[in-house]
Design an enzyme around this catalytic site. Structure first.
Site, PDB file in Angstrom:
ATOM      1  N   SER A   1       0.812  -1.223   0.000  1.00 23.07           N
ATOM      2  CA  SER A   1       0.000   0.000   0.000  1.00 23.07           C
ATOM      3  C   SER A   1       0.844   1.271   0.000  1.00 23.07           C
ATOM      4  CB  SER A   1      -0.932   0.022   1.216  1.00 23.07           C
ATOM      5  OG  SER A   1      -0.177   0.018   2.421  1.00 23.07           O
TER       6      SER A   1
ATOM      7  N   ASP B   1      -5.392   7.253   9.622  1.00 24.08           N
ATOM      8  CA  ASP B   1      -5.122   5.923  10.182  1.00 24.08           C
ATOM      9  C   ASP B   1      -3.768   5.834  10.894  1.00 24.08           C
ATOM     10  OD1 ASP B   1      -3.227   5.712   8.105  1.00 24.08           O
ATOM     11  OD2 ASP B   1      -4.315   4.149   7.022  1.00 24.08           O
TER      12      ASP B   1
ATOM     13  N   HIS C   1      -0.605   5.131   6.920  1.00 21.74           N
ATOM     14  CA  HIS C   1      -0.352   5.449   5.516  1.00 21.74           C
ATOM     15  C   HIS C   1      -0.025   6.937   5.365  1.00 21.74           C
ATOM     16  CE1 HIS C   1      -2.698   1.691   5.257  1.00 21.74           C
ATOM     17  NE2 HIS C   1      -1.824   1.438   4.309  1.00 21.74           N
TER      18      HIS C   1
END
Length: 188
Positions: A12, A158, A161
């Site tokens: 990611s 979050d 990220h």
């Protein structure tokens, strides 16, 4: 200088989770390299949630795309899941071997465990990347998140990220490593 195609192969952090495509690591890195005079095209092979084992499963598709070079960025999800560091090391080693057998130069991007990672695991995990770089004589950028640490302003809500601004700082910090890597493979 001839155009260099670079495969951005990772999880990611490469895909650009939560970001518009133009803000992902590969997109921002490509723009910076173009601004600095490199004729480069980066293809994003990042996939959110991938561990190094998942990456190994997708490796053939990346190699078959025929890039001139690649970066490997896996380990964050392995670390978050407290996977056996020896397995992560084996998976990443297999990726490097496969790229080398295909004649594709590789730059390895390391991942530094976050503060919530158990210390004993963290110290063992950090050695994975230097071990692989030494074993295969490949360039290593030791910490993907260099420059942003765990500062909240560089992350999405979050806390894991990077935000677009965080990615911009990461690109700024890693640019010299990519410049050197691309110069070494282009003979510049």
């Amino acid at each position: 200088m001839a155009k260099i195609t670079l495969a951005a192969f990772g999880d990611s952090l490469t895909e650009g989770y939560g970001l518009p495509a133009y803000s992902s690591l590969p997109a921002q890195l490509e723009r910076r390299l173009l601004e600095e005079g490199f004729h480069v095209e980066i293809t994003n092979f990042g996939l959110s949630g991938d561990t190094s084992a998942d990456g190994l499963f997708r490796l053939a598709d990346v190699i078959e795309s025929g890039p001139d070079a690649a970066y490997i960025e896996f380990g964050a999800n392995d670390c978050f899941q407290i996977m056996d560091p020896d397995q992560t090391r084996t998976n990443l080693s297999r990726m490097v071997e496969a790229f080398q057998e295909a004649g594709i130069p590789v730059l390895l991007l390391g991942f530094k465990p976050m503060n919530f990672t158990p210390q004993s695991y963290s110290s063992e995990f950090k050695r994975i990347f230097t071990d692989i770089a030494d074993k295969f004589s490949i360039p290593l950028y030791p910490s993907l998140t260099e420059g942003i640490g765990e500062e909240p302003e560089y992350y999405q809500p979050d806390g894991v990220h990077p935000s677009s601004e965080g990615v911009a700082v990461m690109v700024d910090k890693m640019f010299p490593a990519f410049k050197s890597f691309l110069e070494s493979i282009s003979g510049k």
